[in-house]
Every structure is written in C-alpha cells, then in structure tokens.
Scaffold this motif. Structure first.
Motif, PDB file in Angstrom:
ATOM      1  N   PRO A 458     -12.942   7.274  16.449  1.00 19.95           N
ATOM      2  CA  PRO A 458     -12.112   7.208  17.659  1.00 19.95           C
ATOM      3  C   PRO A 458     -11.042   8.292  17.766  1.00 19.95           C
ATOM      4  O   PRO A 458     -10.622   8.638  18.869  1.00 19.95           O
ATOM      5  CB  PRO A 458     -11.479   5.809  17.581  1.00 19.95           C
ATOM      6  CG  PRO A 458     -11.579   5.414  16.145  1.00 19.95           C
ATOM      7  CD  PRO A 458     -12.824   6.054  15.627  1.00 19.95           C
ATOM      8  N   GLN A 459     -10.587   8.840  16.632  1.00 18.75           N
ATOM      9  CA  GLN A 459      -9.533   9.863  16.692  1.00 18.75           C
ATOM     10  C   GLN A 459     -10.077  11.278  16.893  1.00 18.75           C
ATOM     11  O   GLN A 459      -9.297  12.220  17.000  1.00 18.75           O
ATOM     12  CB  GLN A 459      -8.700   9.820  15.410  1.00 18.75           C
ATOM     13  CG  GLN A 459      -7.834   8.570  15.288  1.00 18.75           C
ATOM     14  CD  GLN A 459      -6.879   8.672  14.124  1.00 18.75           C
ATOM     15  OE1 GLN A 459      -7.256   9.066  13.018  1.00 18.75           O
ATOM     16  NE2 GLN A 459      -5.624   8.315  14.358  1.00 18.75           N
ATOM     17  N   SER A 460     -11.395  11.406  16.989  1.00 17.94           N
ATOM     18  CA  SER A 460     -11.983  12.740  17.126  1.00 17.94           C
ATOM     19  C   SER A 460     -11.966  13.249  18.558  1.00 17.94           C
ATOM     20  O   SER A 460     -12.278  14.416  18.815  1.00 17.94           O
ATOM     21  CB  SER A 460     -13.426  12.726  16.619  1.00 17.94           C
ATOM     22  OG  SER A 460     -14.247  11.901  17.433  1.00 17.94           O
ATOM     23  N   GLU A 461     -11.612  12.388  19.514  1.00 21.05           N
ATOM     24  CA  GLU A 461     -11.578  12.789  20.922  1.00 21.05           C
ATOM     25  C   GLU A 461     -10.258  12.351  21.552  1.00 21.05           C
ATOM     26  O   GLU A 461      -9.693  11.310  21.206  1.00 21.05           O
ATOM     27  CB  GLU A 461     -12.749  12.169  21.688  1.00 21.05           C
ATOM     28  CG  GLU A 461     -14.116  12.643  21.213  1.00 21.05           C
ATOM     29  CD  GLU A 461     -15.244  11.924  21.910  1.00 21.05           C
ATOM     30  OE1 GLU A 461     -15.843  12.500  22.833  1.00 21.05           O
ATOM     31  OE2 GLU A 461     -15.521  10.765  21.508  1.00 21.05           O
ATOM     32  N   GLU A 462      -9.790  13.180  22.496  1.00 23.84           N
ATOM     33  CA  GLU A 462      -8.552  12.868  23.202  1.00 23.84           C
ATOM     34  C   GLU A 462      -8.730  13.117  24.695  1.00 23.84           C
ATOM     35  O   GLU A 462      -9.445  14.039  25.101  1.00 23.84           O
ATOM     36  CB  GLU A 462      -7.398  13.723  22.668  1.00 23.84           C
ATOM     37  CG  GLU A 462      -7.078  13.466  21.202  1.00 23.84           C
ATOM     38  CD  GLU A 462      -6.000  14.374  20.635  1.00 23.84           C
ATOM     39  OE1 GLU A 462      -5.642  14.192  19.459  1.00 23.84           O
ATOM     40  OE2 GLU A 462      -5.545  15.283  21.369  1.00 23.84           O
ATOM     41  N   LEU A 463      -8.064  12.299  25.493  1.00 23.07           N
ATOM     42  CA  LEU A 463      -8.080  12.436  26.947  1.00 23.07           C
ATOM     43  C   LEU A 463      -6.662  12.247  27.454  1.00 23.07           C
ATOM     44  O   LEU A 463      -6.007  11.255  27.128  1.00 23.07           O
ATOM     45  CB  LEU A 463      -9.004  11.395  27.575  1.00 23.07           C
ATOM     46  CG  LEU A 463      -9.049  11.366  29.112  1.00 23.07           C
ATOM     47  CD1 LEU A 463      -9.726  12.627  29.650  1.00 23.07           C
ATOM     48  CD2 LEU A 463      -9.775  10.114  29.610  1.00 23.07           C
ATOM     49  N   TYR A 464      -6.189  13.213  28.256  1.00 22.80           N
ATOM     50  CA  TYR A 464      -4.826  13.137  28.785  1.00 22.80           C
ATOM     51  C   TYR A 464      -4.828  13.273  30.305  1.00 22.80           C
ATOM     52  O   TYR A 464      -5.538  14.122  30.861  1.00 22.80           O
ATOM     53  CB  TYR A 464      -3.949  14.230  28.167  1.00 22.80           C
ATOM     54  CG  TYR A 464      -3.769  14.069  26.679  1.00 22.80           C
ATOM     55  CD1 TYR A 464      -2.925  13.093  26.163  1.00 22.80           C
ATOM     56  CD2 TYR A 464      -4.481  14.869  25.793  1.00 22.80           C
ATOM     57  CE1 TYR A 464      -2.774  12.923  24.791  1.00 22.80           C
ATOM     58  CE2 TYR A 464      -4.342  14.716  24.418  1.00 22.80           C
ATOM     59  CZ  TYR A 464      -3.486  13.733  23.927  1.00 22.80           C
ATOM     60  OH  TYR A 464      -3.359  13.560  22.579  1.00 22.80           O
ATOM     61  N   GLY A 478      -9.717   6.079  24.288  1.00 22.89           N
ATOM     62  CA  GLY A 478     -10.253   4.767  23.949  1.00 22.89           C
ATOM     63  C   GLY A 478      -9.874   3.677  24.921  1.00 22.89           C
ATOM     64  O   GLY A 478     -10.140   2.500  24.675  1.00 22.89           O
ATOM     65  N   ASN A 479      -9.260   4.051  26.018  1.00 18.05           N
ATOM     66  CA  ASN A 479      -8.796   3.073  26.998  1.00 18.05           C
ATOM     67  C   ASN A 479      -9.931   2.748  27.983  1.00 18.05           C
ATOM     68  O   ASN A 479     -10.412   3.626  28.689  1.00 18.05           O
ATOM     69  CB  ASN A 479      -7.589   3.635  27.750  1.00 18.05           C
ATOM     70  CG  ASN A 479      -6.906   2.616  28.629  1.00 18.05           C
ATOM     71  OD1 ASN A 479      -7.552   1.748  29.218  1.00 18.05           O
ATOM     72  ND2 ASN A 479      -5.585   2.722  28.723  1.00 18.05           N
ATOM     73  N   PRO A 480     -10.387   1.470  28.047  1.00 20.81           N
ATOM     74  CA  PRO A 480     -11.512   1.132  28.929  1.00 20.81           C
ATOM     75  C   PRO A 480     -11.241   1.386  30.410  1.00 20.81           C
ATOM     76  O   PRO A 480     -12.182   1.547  31.185  1.00 20.81           O
ATOM     77  CB  PRO A 480     -11.737  -0.359  28.646  1.00 20.81           C
ATOM     78  CG  PRO A 480     -10.478  -0.857  28.023  1.00 20.81           C
ATOM     79  CD  PRO A 480      -9.916   0.306  27.273  1.00 20.81           C
ATOM     80  N   GLU A 481      -9.979   1.433  30.822  1.00 22.12           N
ATOM     81  CA  GLU A 481      -9.659   1.702  32.220  1.00 22.12           C
ATOM     82  C   GLU A 481     -10.056   3.119  32.641  1.00 22.12           C
ATOM     83  O   GLU A 481     -10.219   3.391  33.827  1.00 22.12           O
ATOM     84  CB  GLU A 481      -8.161   1.512  32.467  1.00 22.12           C
ATOM     85  CG  GLU A 481      -7.682   0.080  32.322  1.00 22.12           C
ATOM     86  CD  GLU A 481      -6.204  -0.034  32.650  1.00 22.12           C
ATOM     87  OE1 GLU A 481      -5.698   0.810  33.422  1.00 22.12           O
ATOM     88  OE2 GLU A 481      -5.567  -0.959  32.113  1.00 22.12           O
ATOM     89  N   PHE A 482     -10.230   4.022  31.653  1.00 24.43           N
ATOM     90  CA  PHE A 482     -10.531   5.419  31.971  1.00 24.43           C
ATOM     91  C   PHE A 482     -11.914   5.835  31.471  1.00 24.43           C
ATOM     92  O   PHE A 482     -12.175   7.010  31.258  1.00 24.43           O
ATOM     93  CB  PHE A 482      -9.449   6.316  31.364  1.00 24.43           C
ATOM     94  CG  PHE A 482      -8.073   6.036  31.903  1.00 24.43           C
ATOM     95  CD1 PHE A 482      -7.649   6.649  33.072  1.00 24.43           C
ATOM     96  CD2 PHE A 482      -7.224   5.136  31.262  1.00 24.43           C
ATOM     97  CE1 PHE A 482      -6.386   6.385  33.591  1.00 24.43           C
ATOM     98  CE2 PHE A 482      -5.971   4.869  31.772  1.00 24.43           C
ATOM     99  CZ  PHE A 482      -5.548   5.489  32.942  1.00 24.43           C
ATOM    100  N   THR A 483     -12.806   4.867  31.311  1.00 28.35           N
ATOM    101  CA  THR A 483     -14.148   5.152  30.802  1.00 28.35           C
ATOM    102  C   THR A 483     -14.909   6.096  31.719  1.00 28.35           C
ATOM    103  O   THR A 483     -15.590   7.017  31.243  1.00 28.35           O
ATOM    104  CB  THR A 483     -14.940   3.836  30.640  1.00 28.35           C
ATOM    105  OG1 THR A 483     -14.263   3.009  29.702  1.00 28.35           O
ATOM    106  CG2 THR A 483     -16.352   4.123  30.137  1.00 28.35           C
ATOM    107  N   VAL A 484     -14.802   5.902  33.021  1.00 30.06           N
ATOM    108  CA  VAL A 484     -15.529   6.756  33.973  1.00 30.06           C
ATOM    109  C   VAL A 484     -15.055   8.195  33.862  1.00 30.06           C
ATOM    110  O   VAL A 484     -15.866   9.130  33.783  1.00 30.06           O
ATOM    111  CB  VAL A 484     -15.355   6.236  35.419  1.00 30.06           C
ATOM    112  CG1 VAL A 484     -15.950   7.237  36.414  1.00 30.06           C
ATOM    113  CG2 VAL A 484     -16.005   4.874  35.574  1.00 30.06           C
TER     114      VAL A 484
END
Length: 501
Positions: A458-464, A478-484
């Motif tokens: 899980p720490q190998s990817e980041e989204l901001y 890892g936040n399901p609200e931002f899966t799309v």
C-alpha cells in the motif's frame, strides 16, 4: 580600360555591400537567444513568484515584460538527466540518460546543435553536468560550441582570479578550460568539487564575477553577422550553500524566512521508511524538520545564493545593453529542478513532490514586450528546445516531445497540455543511506500520482488532490472514495511509460 575597371570595381563593391547588408538583415531578423538555468532553484524563491523576503529585481524585470509560468516543472528532478531533457526536448525515457556517467546521445540533435546548423553562433557557460569526469568527452563538447565557458564535475563557486578556467578566452583556447585552482581544506582541487576558498590567494566568485566576465567575452568575440544562442548553466543555488559571495553575506540576518506547513514532524514520521531512509534524509532532512534554527540558517544560505544570481543577472542585462543587442535578445530563465527545505522531512531533490519538481520559468521577448503576464498552463523543461527552435523559425524535429511556448507569450491561457509524465530512475546506491528511491508518476492540473517502482504494498503508490491538498500531506491512494480517480491516473501512468519511449 581604366574607366571600365573602376566600373567593375564599383559594381563588385556594391554587390559585396548588398550581400553583407542582406546577411546583417537576416541576423537582425532572427532573434538572439539567451537561455539561463539555475541549479536547484525551487519555484517560490523569486520576488515575482511571490516570495515575501527574497528580492530579485533584475529577474523580476523579465517577468514584468514577459510571461511567467506558474506551473512549470522538471520531468526528472536531478541535475544530469534534467539537463539532457532540456538539450534534447525529450523525456529521459527517450533520450536514455538516467545517471551522471552517460553522455548526451547526439550533440547535433540538441537545440544548440540544430541552431548552429541553421546559422546561429553558439556558446555555453557554466555547469555542463553529464559524464562530468570524462576528459575526452569534455574536449569534444568544448570543441562543439563556437564559444565554451563550461566546466566539469559540479562546477565551483570560488576561483583564483588568474586560474586557467577564468583566463580562458572561450574560443581559440576553449579546449584548455580546466580549472587549476589549489586544493581546498579537504584536498579537492581544480575541477574537482571544492568547498570554500581556502588556499585561494585572490578569490573571485563564479556567479557574481566569472560568469558575467565570460558573457562579456562571448559578446565581444561572437560573429556579429550571425544571431547567437548563449546557454548559461549557473552553479547557484546548488550546494555547498555556504559558498555565497561576500556581496550577499549579510542578507537576511535576523529575518524570519517563510516555512511551509509541510515542514511538519508528524507528516515526516508518517512517510514510508524507504523514503525516510533515502539519500540525505537521515543526515539532514529529518534534522531540518526538527530544528527550526538549523532550517532558518540553511535557508539564509540558500537565499543568499539566489540573491547572487540576481546580481549576476543584472550584470548580464547590462552587457546586452552595452553591446546593443538587448532589444533583439529573447531571454528564458528557469531552473533544472527544485529543492526540499525540510518539507515532509526531506532534503535534496530527486522525489516527485512539488518542492522538488516545481520550478520558476520566465519567457521574455523584447521585440514584443507584454505587461506582466502569468500562464497557468503546464510548462515543462522538455519545452525549452522546441521553444528556442520556434523562436529561430526552425522546424521542430518529430522526436522532440516538448512543445513550443511561444503562443503563451500572446495568450497565456492558450491550452498546452492537461498532464505529463514524471520519472526518476537513478538509484545512486543499492542501500540506505546512499540510495535514492526510484519513482515514476503523472501530474495533471489537479492530481498527482506517484509509483515507487521498486516497492510493493500500500505504501508503494501515492495520490494527491493538489487543489485541496497543495502541500501533498494526505495520500489518497488507499481511500475508497477516490478509487475511480486512482484507477484513471494509474492507467494513464502505465500508458505513458510505454508511449513515451
């Protein structure tokens, strides 16, 4: 017969005058190009980019009559790779240089090479930065330019006034440019990376004295019948940060310098261990975030070097005016990448966060001055080569991946791109602390995705979400609200890494 001879003489003289006149007219029609690139200068360290403390009036003058790009970036935030991207107009994925030991693939296909082939007089001053210790390579590079004032290794701030590098005229003896300054306190000498001015009897500073002197040499010796392209790669504000010039040594004393909210111990502790242990961070980054006094002192040094750049810029602008070329010389000012100042507990650059990749970029054309325009389009260092070729009215080669920025001069809102690829593949060493974590990613107008390609889990990817989290303090991967959104941008990353080769 004598009369006929005089007629022929006058006719030939008239024809010669016409040819010379046409040549001069052609040279005047084509703009001169001055490309100036700082080293390690982050976006928020100019007066014109909003810094409340750092005064840079000479650089700001360019922005006041040109266009400043508020969202300009290095696609690879490391010196050597970024410089090759500038020269070639290509992502590292295509040009293939990922370290300090690989040469520029083909000098003839770089922007100075193409400009030279199309009648430009070319010059280079400062830090070249690729295959930096190879003597034979530097002999070829110095011979390639019409004027050479470059240096090997990482370049140096202090020189003897009569050292070989300083005295070199850049033309007839340009291959004999190597510095022969005495060893510093650590024993490094000449072109080797030196610290301080110990053992130098009559020291002069590269940024404030040597580079302006070499610009004057270039302008005095150039072929006046040709337009010129002069590229200057500054040493500042790259370390050692304490090697600033005497002219700026008292600046910012007692001044509280602005620190970002992301210089935060909790944020630093929450970063993955493989980042906390990457190059420089255990020794400096973690200390900077925990020691406000140390951070302020380091920032004063960094700011002083940038103040020295502005002094250098003032001297360069004066030389252009003195040689009567100021009204036909287009100036581009930018940096090879940024630098952390304790944000997230980091020091150095390399990683794909904003502090490391976001850079100043100013385009000034005296032939068409504008009133302090700002473009919010995504501009990249790979756009530098296409922009310079476009200025010279030369067709941009198809293998260049950047875009010309000239449309933004007249219309700053002219669409440029919606996203771009980022990459840093130089690992430096296999294990911490002599290791840089390799990463790739995508930045759009709003979002940033980072993939640490040698890691998993899980720490190998980041989204901001840069609109709501410009400091990049809340990883949404890892936040399901931002899966799309995560799936969309990670798919874009996979597509880019194949398409851009």
């Amino acid at each position: 017969m004598k009369k006929s001879g005089k007629i022929r003489y006058k006719t030939v003289a008239a024809m010669i005058g016409l040819v010379v006149g046409l040549g001069q007219a052609a040279a005047e029609k084509k703009p001169n190009i001055l490309y100036i690139m700082a080293d390690d200068q982050r976006y928020d360290t100019l007066g014109c980019t909003g810094n409340p403390v750092l005064k840079t009036p000479n650089i700001d003058r360019l922005a006041e009559q040109g266009v400043s790009f508020s969202k300009a970036f290095a696609t690879t935030p490391i010196c050597c790779v970024s410089r090759v991207s500038v020269l070639t107009g290509q992502y590292a994925r295509r040009h293939g240089v990922h370290d300090f030991f690989t040469q520029v693939p083909d000098l003839g296909k770089t922007y100075p090479g193409i400009l030279q082939q199309n009648g430009y007089y070319t010059g280079f001053i400062g830090k070249w930065g690729t295959d930096e210790q190879n003597q034979e390579y530097f002999q070829r590079v110095s011979s390639f330019f019409d004027f050479w004032g470059g240096s090997m290794h990482q370049s140096n701030y202090w020189h003897e006034r009569d050292c070989r590098f300083v005295k070199n005229n850049g033309t007839t003896d340009r291959t004999e440019f190597q510095c022969d300054c005495p060893p510093d306190a650590r024993g490094a000498k000449g072109e080797q990376t030196r610290v301080g001015r110990k053992n130098i009897q009559d020291p002069i500073h590269q940024e404030i004295h040597v580079i302006p002197q070499k610009v004057e040499q270039f302008l005095s010796q150039r072929d006046a019948d040709k337009p010129f392209c002069l590229s200057i790669s500054l040493k500042a504000p790259h370390g050692p940060w304490g090697d600033y010039a005497d002219e700026v040594k008292h600046l910012f004393e007692g001044v509280a310098l602005p620190v970002k909210a992301s210089v935060d111990v909790t944020d630093a502790e929450n970063r993955p261990d493989f980042l906390k242990n990457s190059l420089m961070n255990p020794q400096r980054g973690s200390k900077l975030v925990r020691d406000p006094k140390m951070l302020q002192e380091e920032m004063r040094h960094y700011y002083r070097l940038i103040a020295g750049i502005d002094i250098c810029m003032g001297k360069i602008l004066a030389s252009l005016k003195e040689h009567d070329v100021d009204d036909n010389t287009v100036i581009i000012y930018t940096s090879d990448h940024g630098h952390f100042l304790g944000e997230h507990g980091f020091d150095g650059k390399w990683l794909l966060y904003e502090e490391s990749a976001h850079i100043p970029m100013i385009l000034y054309d005296p032939r068409n001055p504008v009133q302090a325009q700002t473009s919010d389009e995504l501009a990249l260092l790979i756009d530098m080569a296409p922009t310079m070729l476009d200025l010279a009215e030369i067709k941009v080669p198809k293998d260049m991946q950047g875009k010309s920025l000239l449309l933004q001069l007249t219309d700053p809102a002219q669409p440029l791109r919606d996203s771009f690829f980022m990459e840093h593949l130089y690992g430096h060493g296999p294990k911490p602390p002599n290791h840089i974590e390799r990463s790739e990613g995508v930045r759009t107008r709003r979002w940033k995705y980072i993939n640490y390609i040698d890691q998993s889990g899980p720490q190998s990817e980041e989204l901001y979400d840069l609109e709501n989290d410009p400091m990049e303090m809340h990883n949404l991967a890892g936040n399901p609200e931002f899966t799309v959104q995560f799936k969309k941008i990670s798919s874009q990353w996979r597509r880019y890494r194949e398409e851009l080769k």
